[in-house]
Design a protein around this motif. Structure first.
Motif, short mmCIF file in Angstrom:
data_model
loop_
_atom_site.label_atom_id
_atom_site.label_comp_id
_atom_site.label_asym_id
_atom_site.label_seq_id
_atom_site.Cartn_x
_atom_site.Cartn_y
_atom_site.Cartn_z
N GLY A 274 -0.53 14.00 -11.21
CA GLY A 274 -1.89 13.78 -11.68
C GLY A 274 -2.74 15.02 -11.51
N PHE A 275 -4.03 14.81 -11.20
CA PHE A 275 -4.97 15.92 -11.12
C PHE A 275 -5.59 16.03 -9.72
N ASN B 119 -5.83 3.14 -5.17
CA ASN B 119 -6.12 2.26 -6.29
C ASN B 119 -7.61 1.88 -6.31
N GLY C 228 8.84 -5.32 -7.38
CA GLY C 228 9.44 -5.12 -6.07
C GLY C 228 8.70 -4.00 -5.36
N GLY D 154 -0.44 5.15 -1.43
CA GLY D 154 -1.44 6.15 -1.04
C GLY D 154 -2.82 5.56 -0.84
N VAL E 228 -0.55 -9.03 -6.14
CA VAL E 228 -1.79 -8.30 -5.85
C VAL E 228 -1.65 -6.93 -6.54
N GLY F 203 1.86 4.39 -6.37
CA GLY F 203 1.01 3.71 -7.34
C GLY F 203 0.90 4.50 -8.63
N ARG G 195 0.83 -1.20 0.00
CA ARG G 195 0.00 0.00 0.00
C ARG G 195 0.86 1.26 0.00
N THR H 123 -3.70 11.59 -4.15
CA THR H 123 -3.26 10.32 -4.73
C THR H 123 -1.84 10.00 -4.31
N TYR I 59 -5.32 2.43 -19.25
CA TYR I 59 -4.30 2.81 -18.28
C TYR I 59 -4.40 1.86 -17.10
N LEU J 153 4.23 4.24 -10.65
CA LEU J 153 4.52 2.92 -11.20
C LEU J 153 3.60 2.54 -12.36
N ASN K 40 -3.56 2.01 -14.14
CA ASN K 40 -3.99 2.63 -12.88
C ASN K 40 -5.48 2.93 -12.85
N GLY L 59 1.40 7.77 -14.82
CA GLY L 59 1.19 9.13 -14.32
C GLY L 59 0.84 10.14 -15.39
C1 LIG Z 1 -9.53 10.36 -7.13
C2 LIG Z 1 -8.44 9.77 -7.96
C3 LIG Z 1 -7.81 10.56 -8.89
C4 LIG Z 1 -6.78 10.04 -9.68
N1 LIG Z 1 -6.18 10.85 -10.59
C5 LIG Z 1 -5.15 10.36 -11.33
C6 LIG Z 1 -4.45 11.21 -12.24
O1 LIG Z 1 -4.76 12.39 -12.37
N2 LIG Z 1 -3.44 10.69 -12.97
C7 LIG Z 1 -3.06 9.39 -12.84
O2 LIG Z 1 -2.11 8.99 -13.50
N3 LIG Z 1 -3.71 8.56 -11.99
C8 LIG Z 1 -4.74 9.02 -11.25
N4 LIG Z 1 -5.41 8.19 -10.39
C9 LIG Z 1 -5.10 6.77 -10.40
C10 LIG Z 1 -3.95 6.47 -9.51
O3 LIG Z 1 -2.76 6.65 -10.24
C11 LIG Z 1 -4.04 5.01 -9.04
O4 LIG Z 1 -5.22 4.86 -8.29
C12 LIG Z 1 -2.82 4.59 -8.24
O5 LIG Z 1 -2.85 3.19 -8.13
C13 LIG Z 1 -2.81 5.22 -6.87
O6 LIG Z 1 -1.61 4.97 -6.23
P1 LIG Z 1 -1.60 4.79 -4.64
O7 LIG Z 1 -0.19 4.65 -4.20
O8 LIG Z 1 -2.42 5.88 -4.02
O9 LIG Z 1 -2.43 3.45 -4.52
P2 LIG Z 1 -2.32 2.10 -3.67
O10 LIG Z 1 -3.74 1.61 -3.62
O11 LIG Z 1 -1.62 2.28 -2.39
O12 LIG Z 1 -1.45 1.17 -4.61
C14 LIG Z 1 -1.76 0.99 -5.96
C15 LIG Z 1 -0.98 -0.17 -6.55
O13 LIG Z 1 0.40 0.13 -6.54
C16 LIG Z 1 1.11 -0.83 -5.76
N5 LIG Z 1 2.06 -0.10 -4.93
C17 LIG Z 1 1.78 0.92 -4.11
N6 LIG Z 1 2.90 1.37 -3.54
C18 LIG Z 1 3.91 0.63 -4.03
C19 LIG Z 1 5.31 0.63 -3.84
N7 LIG Z 1 5.89 1.51 -3.04
N8 LIG Z 1 6.05 -0.27 -4.49
C20 LIG Z 1 5.48 -1.16 -5.32
N9 LIG Z 1 4.15 -1.20 -5.55
C21 LIG Z 1 3.38 -0.31 -4.91
C22 LIG Z 1 0.06 -1.52 -4.94
O14 LIG Z 1 0.40 -2.82 -4.63
C23 LIG Z 1 -1.14 -1.48 -5.82
O15 LIG Z 1 -1.11 -2.54 -6.74
C24 LIG Z 1 -6.41 8.69 -9.56
C25 LIG Z 1 -7.06 7.90 -8.60
C26 LIG Z 1 -8.05 8.43 -7.82
C27 LIG Z 1 -8.74 7.55 -6.83
#
Ligand SMILES: Cc1cc2nc3c(=O)[nH]c(=O)nc-3n(C[C@H](O)[C@H](O)[C@H](O)COP(=O)(O)OP(=O)(O)OC[C@H]3O[C@@H](n4cnc5c(N)ncnc54)[C@H](O)[C@@H]3O)c2cc1C
Length: 466
Positions: free
Chosen positions: A134-135, A79, A199, A76, A458, A143, A74, A139, A420, A146, A422, A149
Motif C-alpha cells: 500500500g502507501f 481496519n 479462515g 495490523g 466480524v 487485512g 486482528r 498497515t 474497495y 485479504l 478495505n 491491496g
Molecule cells: C492509514 C491507512 C492507510 C491505508 N492505506 C492503504 C493502501 O495504501 N492500500 C490498501 O490496499 N489499503 C490501505 N489501507 C486499508 C487497509 O488495507 C485496511 O485497513 C486493512 O483492513 C488493514 O489490515 P490490518 O491487518 O491492519 O487490519 P485489521 O483491523 O487487523 O483487520 C482487518 C480485517 O481483516 C481481518 N483479518 C486480519 N488479519 C487476518 C488474518 N490473519 N486472517 C483472516 N482475517 C484477518 C480482520 O478480521 C478484519 O476484518 C489503509 C488503511 C489505513 C488506516
C-alpha cells in the motif's frame, strides 16, 4: 452460549492451553490491547488472545467453536470499520507474529500474519526487491492482502493479491491448510479479495520484484495550489494511461503539513497533489518524469531518489495510531468533469489538517488480470477512491464524519457502484455485494464450503450461499 457468557473458568483453561497471553477485562494492558488504529473505535472484547504461533490460533478457533464464542481477528489493527476488535468477542490477535523470511534466489518472501508492511519492506528492500503493498508502512499485511491491496507497485506488478503465491489458513473446524493455485484453489481464489471470511491466515508467501536501483526509487509529492485542481485532475486523467507502468502516481486533496521538508510559507495551505513513485532504471528517469516536472506551476516538487522503504513510511509520522478516522469510498471508472466539480467543492472545505481525499490508479498490470480470476472484481483500469475525515481531537468526530458523508453523497453518483472492501465502513450487506459485483455468488459458495456457520463474520461479511 454467547461470548458475554463465556465463563471465566473457560477462559482460564484457554489461557493455560496457549503459548501466548490471554488478556481479559481488568487485566493490566487490557485497554492498550483493545485499542486499534482508528481511535473512533471503542470496543470491549471478552478476551484478547495474543497468539504466539499457529498452534495458538488453532487452540483459539477450537475453543470458540466448542463454547459458541464470537470471534474477531486482528492483524495490523488498521481496519477503518474496526473489525479487528469486537464487543464481548474473543479477539484472536496475531500482532506478535511478525517474522519474515526472504528468498533472494526465488524472489519470494514468507510473512507471518501479524506483520506490517514496514516489516516486509525492511526485509525485502535490503535485497533490492519489494512485493506490491500500500502507501503506508504501518498497515497490516493480513487485512490489506485479504482485501486486495493497492499501492505504489500496482500499475507495474498488480495488486498485492496478484503476487500472493500461497497462504496457510486455519479453517473454522480448527484444521490448518495451505491455499495456492495447486492446493485448495477455490479457497485461494476467495482469499484474494474476499477478506477474512474464510479462515485465519497465519502466513503468506509473496512473489517479489526487483525495483529501482538496488531498491532506491525516485519518488515524492508534487503539490499545486488548490485552485489548480480542475486543470491538474484533467491533465492527470489524460496523462496516466500514457505513462510507463514503472511510474505510479496517486492524486490527493490535502492540507500541506506544518512541518519540514515543506517550506514554512506553505504550512497549512490547502493543495491538490500527486505522489509519484518511479521504480524503473534511473537512466530513464529524466525522460519518464519530464511531463510530470514540466506541468503547471507547482508549489512543491519533492521528487528525489530514496530507498523504497522511505517513500513507503513517509506518511507514518503524519498519521500515527490513535487519530479519529471516518472514511467513505468508491471505485471510479474515470475522473469525470462532474466528479471534478465535487472535488473542488469539498477540497475547499477540508475540515481539518489531516482530512484528505485520495484516488489510487488500478490500471496497468492490475487491470490485465481478469475480473473473475480472483475475488477482487474492479479491474477496469479506473481508480480506488477514498475520502477520509481525520483529526486527533475526539471533539471533531462529528465534523469530520459529516464532511466525509456529504462529500461521498455528492460524489457517489459518478462512481462505478461498489467500493474497495478495505475502505468500507460498516455499511451493510448491499454495499459488500456491490463491491464484489459478479464474484459475489461464487464467494458465497466458497463460504458455505469453508465456513458454513459464518464463524468468521466480524468483517465485510459474505454470507454462506447456495
Ligand atoms: C492509514 C491507512 C492507510 C491505508 N492505506 C492503504 C493502501 O495504501 N492500500 C490498501 O490496499 N489499503 C490501505 N489501507 C486499508 C487497509 O488495507 C485496511 O485497513 C486493512 O483492513 C488493514 O489490515 P490490518 O491487518 O491492519 O487490519 P485489521 O483491523 O487487523 O483487520 C482487518 C480485517 O481483516 C481481518 N483479518 C486480519 N488479519 C487476518 C488474518 N490473519 N486472517 C483472516 N482475517 C484477518 C480482520 O478480521 C478484519 O476484518 C489503509 C488503511 C489505513 C488506516
Amino acid at each position: 452460549m454467547t461470548t458475554s457468557t463465556t465463563a471465566t473458568t473457560a477462559y482460564a483453561e484457554l489461557a493455560a492451553a496457549m503459548r501466548g497471553d490471554l488478556i481479559v477485562p481488568g487485566d493490566p494492558g487490557y485497554d492498550q490491547a483493545r485499542a486499534v488504529y482508528n481511535a473512533m473505535i471503542d470496543k470491549h472484547p471478552g478476551a484478547i488472545a495474543r497468539c504466539r504461533d499457529a498452534a495458538d490460533v488453532i487452540t483459539c478457533v477450537r475453543f470458540a467453536r466448542s463454547h459458541g464464542t464470537e470471534i474477531a481477528v486482528r492483524g495490523g489493527g488498521h481496519n477503518a470499520a474496526g473489525f479487528g476488535v469486537w464487543d464481548d468477542a474473543l479477539v484472536i490477535d496475531l500482532s506478535l507474529l511478525r517474522s519474515t523470511t526472504v528468498s533472494p534466489q526465488n524472489h519470494t518472501v514468507r510473512v507471518d500474519a501479524g506483520a506490517t508492511w514496514g516489516d516486509v519492506d525492511h526485509a525485502t528492500v535490503a535485497f533490492g526487491m519489494a512485493t506490491p503493498s500500500g502507501f503506508i508502512a504501518s498497515t497490516g499485511v493480513a487485512g490489506l492482502t485479504l482485501g486486495g491491496g493497492t499501492g505504489y507497485l500496482t500499475r507495474r506488478f498488480g495488486l498485492t493479491i496478484d503476487n500472493l503465491l500461497s497462504a496457510d489458513v486455519v479453517l473454522a473446524d480448527g484444521s490448518l491448510v495451505t491455499a495456492s493455485e495447486s492446493s485448495n484453489s477455490d479457497l485461494f481464489w476467495a482469499l484474494r479479495g474476499g477478506g477474512g471470511n474464510f479462515g485465519i491466515v497465519t502466513s503468506f508467501t509473496f512473489r517479489c520484484h526487483d525495483i529501482g536501483e538496488a531498491g532506491t526509487i525516485i519518488g515524492g509529492p508534487v503539490l499545486y495550489d488548490l485552485a489548480d485542481t480542475p486543470e491538474v485532475m484533467r491533465w492527470y486523467r489524460e496523462l496516466l494511461p500514457s505513462l510507463p507502468e514503472e511510474l505510479n502516481g496517486w492524486i490527493a486533496l490535502l492540507t500541506i503539513p506544518p512541518a519540514p521538508p515543506f517550506p514554512e510559507t506553505l504550512w497549512g495551505r490547502k493543495a491538490c497533489g500527486i505522489v509519484w513513485c518511479y521504480t524503473g532504471p534511473h537512466d530513464r528517469a529524466d525522460k519518464v518524469l519530464e511531463s510530470v516536472r514540466s506541468f503547471g506551476s507547482p508549489l512543491v516538487v519533492g521528487l528525489q531518489p530514496m530507498p523504497f522503504t522511505v517513500l513507503q513510511s513517509v506518511f507514518d509520522g503524519l498519521y500515527p495510531a490513535g487519530l479519529q478516522w471516518y472514511w467513505r469510498a468508491d471505485f471510479f471508472n474515470e475522473i469525470s468533469d462532474a466528479a471534478i466539480d465535487v472535488h473542488v467543492k469539498y477540497g475547499a472545505q477540508l475540515p481539518t489538517g489531516h482530512s484528505t481525499m485520495h484516488l489510487y490508479p488500478i490500471d496497468g498490470a492490475a487491470s490485465r488480470v481478469p475480473a473473475d480470476a480472483t475475488a477482487f472484481a474492479y479491474r477496469d483500469g479506473g481508480y480506488n477512491g477514498i475520502i477520509a475525515g481525520v483529526d486527533p481531537d475526539p471533539a471533531n468526530a462529528g465534523l469530520i464524519s459529516q464532511w466525509t458523508k456529504d462529500y461521498w453523497e455528492e460524489l457517489h453518483p459518478t462512481s462505478a457502484g461498489g467500493a474497495y472492501v478495505n475502505f468500507l465502513m460498516d455499511e451493510g450487506h448491499d454495499r459488500v455485494k456491490a463491491s464484489y459485483r459478479g464474484n459475489y455468488d461464487r464467494l458465497a459458495q466458497v463460504k458455505r464450503r469453508y465456513d458454513p456457520d459464518n464463524m468468521f463474520h466480524v468483517n465485510q461479511n459474505i454470507q454462506p450461499g447456495g
